[in-house]
Design a protein around this motif. Sequence first.
Motif, PDB file in Angstrom:
ATOM      1  N   ARG A 153       0.887  -1.178   0.000  1.00 44.61           N
ATOM      2  CA  ARG A 153       0.000   0.000   0.000  1.00 44.61           C
ATOM      3  C   ARG A 153       0.922   1.224   0.000  1.00 44.61           C
ATOM      4  O   ARG A 153       1.864   1.250  -0.766  1.00 44.61           O
ATOM      5  CB  ARG A 153      -0.943  -0.037   1.206  1.00 44.61           C
ATOM      6  CG  ARG A 153      -2.128  -0.969   0.991  1.00 44.61           C
ATOM      7  CD  ARG A 153      -3.106  -0.927   2.143  1.00 44.61           C
ATOM      8  NE  ARG A 153      -3.841   0.334   2.217  1.00 44.61           N
ATOM      9  CZ  ARG A 153      -4.730   0.606   3.165  1.00 44.61           C
ATOM     10  NH1 ARG A 153      -5.005  -0.292   4.092  1.00 44.61           N
ATOM     11  NH2 ARG A 153      -5.367   1.769   3.180  1.00 44.61           N
ATOM     12  N   SER A 154       0.668   2.187   0.877  1.00 44.80           N
ATOM     13  CA  SER A 154       1.457   3.423   0.766  1.00 44.80           C
ATOM     14  C   SER A 154       2.610   3.519   1.761  1.00 44.80           C
ATOM     15  O   SER A 154       3.419   4.432   1.682  1.00 44.80           O
ATOM     16  CB  SER A 154       0.543   4.639   0.919  1.00 44.80           C
ATOM     17  OG  SER A 154      -0.219   4.528   2.095  1.00 44.80           O
ATOM     18  N   ARG A 183       0.841  -2.143  -6.461  1.00 42.16           N
ATOM     19  CA  ARG A 183       0.416  -1.153  -5.478  1.00 42.16           C
ATOM     20  C   ARG A 183      -1.104  -1.263  -5.340  1.00 42.16           C
ATOM     21  O   ARG A 183      -1.844  -0.926  -6.284  1.00 42.16           O
ATOM     22  CB  ARG A 183       0.835   0.224  -6.003  1.00 42.16           C
ATOM     23  CG  ARG A 183       0.221   1.397  -5.318  1.00 42.16           C
ATOM     24  CD  ARG A 183       0.808   1.573  -3.924  1.00 42.16           C
ATOM     25  NE  ARG A 183       0.391   2.859  -3.404  1.00 42.16           N
ATOM     26  CZ  ARG A 183      -0.716   3.049  -2.710  1.00 42.16           C
ATOM     27  NH1 ARG A 183      -1.529   2.053  -2.425  1.00 42.16           N
ATOM     28  NH2 ARG A 183      -1.018   4.253  -2.290  1.00 42.16           N
ATOM     29  N   ALA A 184      -1.557  -1.764  -4.187  1.00 41.20           N
ATOM     30  CA  ALA A 184      -3.006  -1.963  -3.973  1.00 41.20           C
ATOM     31  C   ALA A 184      -3.654  -0.630  -3.613  1.00 41.20           C
ATOM     32  O   ALA A 184      -4.053  -0.400  -2.479  1.00 41.20           O
ATOM     33  CB  ALA A 184      -3.225  -2.998  -2.875  1.00 41.20           C
ATOM     34  N   GLY A 185      -3.720   0.249  -4.596  1.00 41.43           N
ATOM     35  CA  GLY A 185      -4.287   1.573  -4.384  1.00 41.43           C
ATOM     36  C   GLY A 185      -3.917   2.465  -5.542  1.00 41.43           C
ATOM     37  O   GLY A 185      -3.526   1.975  -6.613  1.00 41.43           O
ATOM     38  N   VAL A 186      -3.997   3.790  -5.320  1.00 47.25           N
ATOM     39  CA  VAL A 186      -3.818   4.743  -6.412  1.00 47.25           C
ATOM     40  C   VAL A 186      -2.384   5.266  -6.501  1.00 47.25           C
ATOM     41  O   VAL A 186      -1.693   5.050  -7.495  1.00 47.25           O
ATOM     42  CB  VAL A 186      -4.788   5.948  -6.221  1.00 47.25           C
ATOM     43  CG1 VAL A 186      -4.521   7.018  -7.271  1.00 47.25           C
ATOM     44  CG2 VAL A 186      -6.236   5.491  -6.266  1.00 47.25           C
ATOM     45  N   GLY A 187      -1.943   5.998  -5.449  1.00 47.35           N
ATOM     46  CA  GLY A 187      -0.708   6.775  -5.525  1.00 47.35           C
ATOM     47  C   GLY A 187       0.527   5.907  -5.728  1.00 47.35           C
ATOM     48  O   GLY A 187       0.713   4.880  -5.067  1.00 47.35           O
ATOM     49  N   ASN A 199     -10.222   2.652  -5.123  1.00 52.19           N
ATOM     50  CA  ASN A 199     -10.631   3.318  -3.879  1.00 52.19           C
ATOM     51  C   ASN A 199     -11.099   4.749  -4.097  1.00 52.19           C
ATOM     52  O   ASN A 199     -11.199   5.518  -3.146  1.00 52.19           O
ATOM     53  CB  ASN A 199      -9.487   3.269  -2.856  1.00 52.19           C
ATOM     54  CG  ASN A 199      -8.219   3.944  -3.364  1.00 52.19           C
ATOM     55  OD1 ASN A 199      -8.287   4.897  -4.116  1.00 52.19           O
ATOM     56  ND2 ASN A 199      -7.063   3.459  -2.941  1.00 52.19           N
ATOM     57  N   ARG A 231      -2.149  13.773  -0.705  1.00 54.92           N
ATOM     58  CA  ARG A 231      -0.837  13.359  -0.222  1.00 54.92           C
ATOM     59  C   ARG A 231      -0.265  14.450   0.666  1.00 54.92           C
ATOM     60  O   ARG A 231      -0.392  15.642   0.371  1.00 54.92           O
ATOM     61  CB  ARG A 231       0.126  13.125  -1.385  1.00 54.92           C
ATOM     62  CG  ARG A 231      -0.011  11.736  -2.014  1.00 54.92           C
ATOM     63  CD  ARG A 231       0.398  10.624  -1.050  1.00 54.92           C
ATOM     64  NE  ARG A 231       0.251   9.291  -1.616  1.00 54.92           N
ATOM     65  CZ  ARG A 231      -0.856   8.557  -1.551  1.00 54.92           C
ATOM     66  NH1 ARG A 231      -1.939   9.012  -0.965  1.00 54.92           N
ATOM     67  NH2 ARG A 231      -0.882   7.342  -2.060  1.00 54.92           N
ATOM     68  N   HIS A 259      -4.575   8.720   7.565  1.00 51.66           N
ATOM     69  CA  HIS A 259      -4.528   8.173   6.201  1.00 51.66           C
ATOM     70  C   HIS A 259      -5.589   7.079   6.003  1.00 51.66           C
ATOM     71  O   HIS A 259      -5.273   5.925   5.705  1.00 51.66           O
ATOM     72  CB  HIS A 259      -3.130   7.650   5.856  1.00 51.66           C
ATOM     73  CG  HIS A 259      -2.868   7.591   4.382  1.00 51.66           C
ATOM     74  ND1 HIS A 259      -1.647   7.836   3.812  1.00 51.66           N
ATOM     75  CD2 HIS A 259      -3.690   7.313   3.330  1.00 51.66           C
ATOM     76  CE1 HIS A 259      -1.721   7.694   2.491  1.00 51.66           C
ATOM     77  NE2 HIS A 259      -2.968   7.368   2.183  1.00 51.66           N
ATOM     78  N   ALA A 294      -8.519   5.403   1.909  1.00 51.14           N
ATOM     79  CA  ALA A 294      -8.870   4.191   1.153  1.00 51.14           C
ATOM     80  C   ALA A 294      -9.393   3.079   2.058  1.00 51.14           C
ATOM     81  O   ALA A 294      -9.618   1.963   1.602  1.00 51.14           O
ATOM     82  CB  ALA A 294      -7.643   3.690   0.413  1.00 51.14           C
TER      83      ALA A 294
HETATM   84  C1  MLT Z   1      -3.865   5.427  -2.334  1.00 48.12           C
HETATM   85  O1  MLT Z   1      -3.113   6.182  -2.973  1.00 48.12           O
HETATM   86  O2  MLT Z   1      -4.484   4.507  -2.893  1.00 48.12           O
HETATM   87  C2  MLT Z   1      -4.045   5.649  -0.894  1.00 48.12           C
HETATM   88  O3  MLT Z   1      -3.095   6.408  -0.309  1.00 48.12           O
HETATM   89  C3  MLT Z   1      -4.554   4.527  -0.124  1.00 48.12           C
HETATM   90  C4  MLT Z   1      -3.626   3.545   0.476  1.00 48.12           C
HETATM   91  O4  MLT Z   1      -2.962   2.827  -0.219  1.00 48.12           O
HETATM   92  O5  MLT Z   1      -3.600   3.459   1.687  1.00 48.12           O
END
Ligand code: MLT
Length: 312
Positions: A51-52, A72-76, A99, A233, A280, A283
């Motif tokens: 994740r992050s 990367r289980a998410g966006v950033g 998310n 962020r 944080h 998500a």
């Molecule tokens: C993201 O970018 O998906 C978020 O920061 C969520 C995370 O991975 O915790």
Amino acid sequence: MSSKPVVLIAEELSPATVDALGPDFEIRHCSGADRAELLPAIADVDAILIRSATKVDAEAIAAAKKLKVVARAGVGLDNVDVAASTKAGVMVVNAPTSNIVTAAELACGLLVATARHIPQANAALKNGEWKRSRYTGVELAEKTLGVVGLGRIGALVAQRMSGFGMKVVAYDPYIQPARAAQMGVKVLSLDELLEVSDFITVHLPKTPETVGLIGDEALRKVKPSVRIVNAARGGIVDEEALYAALKEGRVAGAGLDVYAKEPCTDSPLFEFDQVVATPHLGASTDEAQEKAGIAVARSVRLALAGELVPDA
Ligand code: MLT
Ligand code: NAD
């Protein structure tokens, strides 16, 4: 010794992730935020799921002799050195839509919380204090919401807060004006947005251009009644500049989900009653974590089978 490809899960992910990976992999776990654990653990794995909190930087890539995929289980992707990965022949995949609804809902929650002091009033009441006038807030209806970054999440926030009767403006030099118009959003320059907004919500990626974008100069252009939400962020809203603006009454409140350095448990910003802070959680819903886990598990399966990984 197993001959299956090894997948390292370096952060807590939904159990659906392991189910979606299926029986064809050896699954290992480590705490990716702990470098002393991560660097030896990544050395002989085929894929890593994060994740992050896990930094897959050039050092981690260099230590990962067999690595083929960073998922990367998410966006950033700001915690992954994509250039170093690509140079080393390591594919980077994420789950860019998994998310977005969840993150947009948290940003909307922070906007409402900063307008109505809900967490502060809740804490005071549970402490035995019935303080109705102390927590008088402001309405959202008819107020101007400035969305900085009208991408996936920014657009969902714009749509949802329009439902509260807010007028929505946005700053995003890369958005098609026709698309913004379709959403009923007026595109402005950053300076114009800062001047007219009663609430500002930030939905930018973290890049060299966006770090500190909402800094001292920007915060000297806002209305003193403005409430600022950052669920994108940490560092895009400069924490020192925000502290000074709150202290000097140049900003009325803030809703923060992300911090320049995480985990963050002792920010000077936490001294202000008018700052609503979450750790944080953007998500963190069952639905988003399940979607993110399943999406990256599918990408890892395809990548390790040598198949094309379509955009999620
Ligand atoms: C993201 O970018 O998906 C978020 O920061 C969520 C995370 O991975 O915790
Ligand atoms: P996105 O890529 O869909 O949208 C980002 C928008 O920012 C785009 O429209 C782009 O044109 C714009 N943009 C890029 N650089 C810009 C600049 N210099 N100035 C102005 N606009 C610029 O991304 P998204 O999915 O909406 O995600 C937004 C942010 O939210 C990211 O930082 C992501 O990591 C973060 N996020 C946080 C959480 C959380 O847990 N708090 C959850 C999900 C996503």
